[in-house]
Design a protein around this motif. Structure first.
Motif, PDB file in Angstrom:
ATOM      1  N   MET A 109       0.678  -1.348  -0.008  1.00  0.00           N
ATOM      2  CA  MET A 109      -0.038   0.083   0.018  1.00  0.00           C
ATOM      3  C   MET A 109       0.800   1.358  -0.099  1.00  0.00           C
ATOM      4  O   MET A 109       0.482   2.477  -0.651  1.00  0.00           O
ATOM      5  N   TRP A 110       1.866   1.262   0.674  1.00  0.00           N
ATOM      6  CA  TRP A 110       2.682   2.545   0.805  1.00  0.00           C
ATOM      7  C   TRP A 110       3.334   2.996  -0.518  1.00  0.00           C
ATOM      8  O   TRP A 110       3.552   4.078  -0.750  1.00  0.00           O
ATOM      9  N   GLU A 111       3.423   1.705  -1.381  1.00  0.00           N
ATOM     10  CA  GLU A 111       3.918   2.134  -2.596  1.00  0.00           C
ATOM     11  C   GLU A 111       3.014   2.787  -3.456  1.00  0.00           C
ATOM     12  O   GLU A 111       3.547   3.858  -4.263  1.00  0.00           O
ATOM     13  N   LYS A 112       1.663   2.676  -3.340  1.00  0.00           N
ATOM     14  CA  LYS A 112       0.837   3.479  -4.251  1.00  0.00           C
ATOM     15  C   LYS A 112       0.771   4.691  -3.637  1.00  0.00           C
ATOM     16  O   LYS A 112       0.743   5.942  -4.410  1.00  0.00           O
ATOM     17  N   PHE A 113       0.923   5.052  -2.297  1.00  0.00           N
ATOM     18  CA  PHE A 113       0.978   6.463  -1.890  1.00  0.00           C
ATOM     19  C   PHE A 113       2.113   7.178  -2.269  1.00  0.00           C
ATOM     20  O   PHE A 113       2.303   8.353  -2.400  1.00  0.00           O
ATOM     21  N   LYS A 114       3.218   6.711  -2.329  1.00  0.00           N
ATOM     22  CA  LYS A 114       4.610   7.144  -2.849  1.00  0.00           C
ATOM     23  C   LYS A 114       4.352   7.670  -4.111  1.00  0.00           C
ATOM     24  O   LYS A 114       4.747   8.435  -4.758  1.00  0.00           O
ATOM     25  N   GLU A 115       3.721   6.732  -4.986  1.00  0.00           N
ATOM     26  CA  GLU A 115       3.443   6.835  -6.335  1.00  0.00           C
ATOM     27  C   GLU A 115       2.494   8.303  -6.561  1.00  0.00           C
ATOM     28  O   GLU A 115       2.753   9.202  -7.373  1.00  0.00           O
ATOM     29  N   VAL A 119      13.819  11.401   0.723  1.00  0.00           N
ATOM     30  CA  VAL A 119      12.763  10.576   1.356  1.00  0.00           C
ATOM     31  C   VAL A 119      13.161   8.945   1.353  1.00  0.00           C
ATOM     32  O   VAL A 119      13.628   8.707   0.116  1.00  0.00           O
ATOM     33  N   ASN A 120      12.968   8.240   2.134  1.00  0.00           N
ATOM     34  CA  ASN A 120      13.200   6.792   2.157  1.00  0.00           C
ATOM     35  C   ASN A 120      11.890   5.874   2.460  1.00  0.00           C
ATOM     36  O   ASN A 120      10.836   6.737   2.894  1.00  0.00           O
ATOM     37  N   ASN A 121      11.765   4.666   2.183  1.00  0.00           N
ATOM     38  CA  ASN A 121      10.659   3.858   2.183  1.00  0.00           C
ATOM     39  C   ASN A 121       9.991   3.710   3.534  1.00  0.00           C
ATOM     40  O   ASN A 121       8.967   3.516   3.975  1.00  0.00           O
ATOM     41  N   LEU A 180       2.227   5.992   7.199  1.00  0.00           N
ATOM     42  CA  LEU A 180       1.017   5.122   6.842  1.00  0.00           C
ATOM     43  C   LEU A 180       0.512   4.403   8.231  1.00  0.00           C
ATOM     44  O   LEU A 180      -0.685   4.098   8.367  1.00  0.00           O
ATOM     45  N   LYS A 181       1.361   4.060   9.010  1.00  0.00           N
ATOM     46  CA  LYS A 181       1.301   3.327  10.373  1.00  0.00           C
ATOM     47  C   LYS A 181       0.615   4.421  11.289  1.00  0.00           C
ATOM     48  O   LYS A 181       0.215   4.077  12.478  1.00  0.00           O
ATOM     49  N   GLY A 182       0.768   5.750  11.318  1.00  0.00           N
ATOM     50  CA  GLY A 182       0.543   6.658  12.121  1.00  0.00           C
ATOM     51  C   GLY A 182       1.363   6.933  13.101  1.00  0.00           C
ATOM     52  O   GLY A 182       1.043   7.649  13.979  1.00  0.00           O
ATOM     53  N   GLU A 183       2.646   6.840  12.818  1.00  0.00           N
ATOM     54  CA  GLU A 183       3.917   6.951  13.687  1.00  0.00           C
ATOM     55  C   GLU A 183       4.450   8.309  13.523  1.00  0.00           C
ATOM     56  O   GLU A 183       4.366   8.881  12.453  1.00  0.00           O
TER      57      GLU A 183
END
Length: 116
Positions: free
Chosen positions: A1-7, A41-43, A50-53
Motif C-alpha cells: 500500500m505504501w508504494e501506491k501512496f509514494k506514487e 525521502v526513504n521507504n 501510513l502506520k500513524g507513527e
C-alpha cells in the motif's frame, strides 16, 4: 500500500517535512512542531507515516525542475464543518478531494495525471 501512496504523492526527493504532534490548543486545533529535514525521502518514512507513527511525513510537492502533480490547501478554521465544505466543492464542481487533517481541519487535494 505504501508504494501506491509514494506514487500518488511523488514530489521533491531531497528533502521532506515532518510534524510532531503536541497538545490541543484552546481553539481546538491540535498543536505540534513542524520542520524540514534536508535528507532524501526513504521507504521507511512512508511506512511509518501510513502506520500513524510520529513524526508525520510531509512530502514537498514541487520538484527541483519546478513541476508538480498534486497540491493541497490546508484549511485551519475551527470549528470546521467538513460536510459543508464537501457540499460547496460539489456545487462548484471543483476537482478536489477532502480529507480531515490531524488537527481537525481539512486538506483539500488536487491531483494531475501529468507533471505540470
Amino acid at each position: 500500500m505504501w508504494e501506491k501512496f509514494k506514487e500518488i504523492f511523488e514530489g521533491l526527493d531531497r528533502a521532506y517535512g515532518q510534524y510532531k504532534s503536541g497538545d490541543p490548543k484552546s481553539n481546538g486545533k491540535v498543536g505540534g512542531e513542524s520542520y524540514i529535514v534536508k535528507k532524501p525521502v526513504n521507504n521507511i518514512l512512508w511506512k511509518k507515516h501510513l502506520k500513524g507513527e510520529d513524526p508525520s511525513l510531509g512530502i514537498i510537492p514541487i520538484t527541483d525542475d519546478s513541476t508538480c502533480k498534486w497540491g493541497c490547501i490546508d484549511v485551519d478554521s475551527y470549528p470546521l464543518n467538513h460536510k459543508e465544505i464537501i457540499k460547496k466543492i460539489q456545487n462548484l464542481h471543483l476537482p478536489l478531494i477532502v480529507c480531515r487533517s490531524k488537527s481537525g481541519g481539512a486538506h483539500l487535494f488536487l491531483f494531475s495525471k501529468e507533471w505540470i
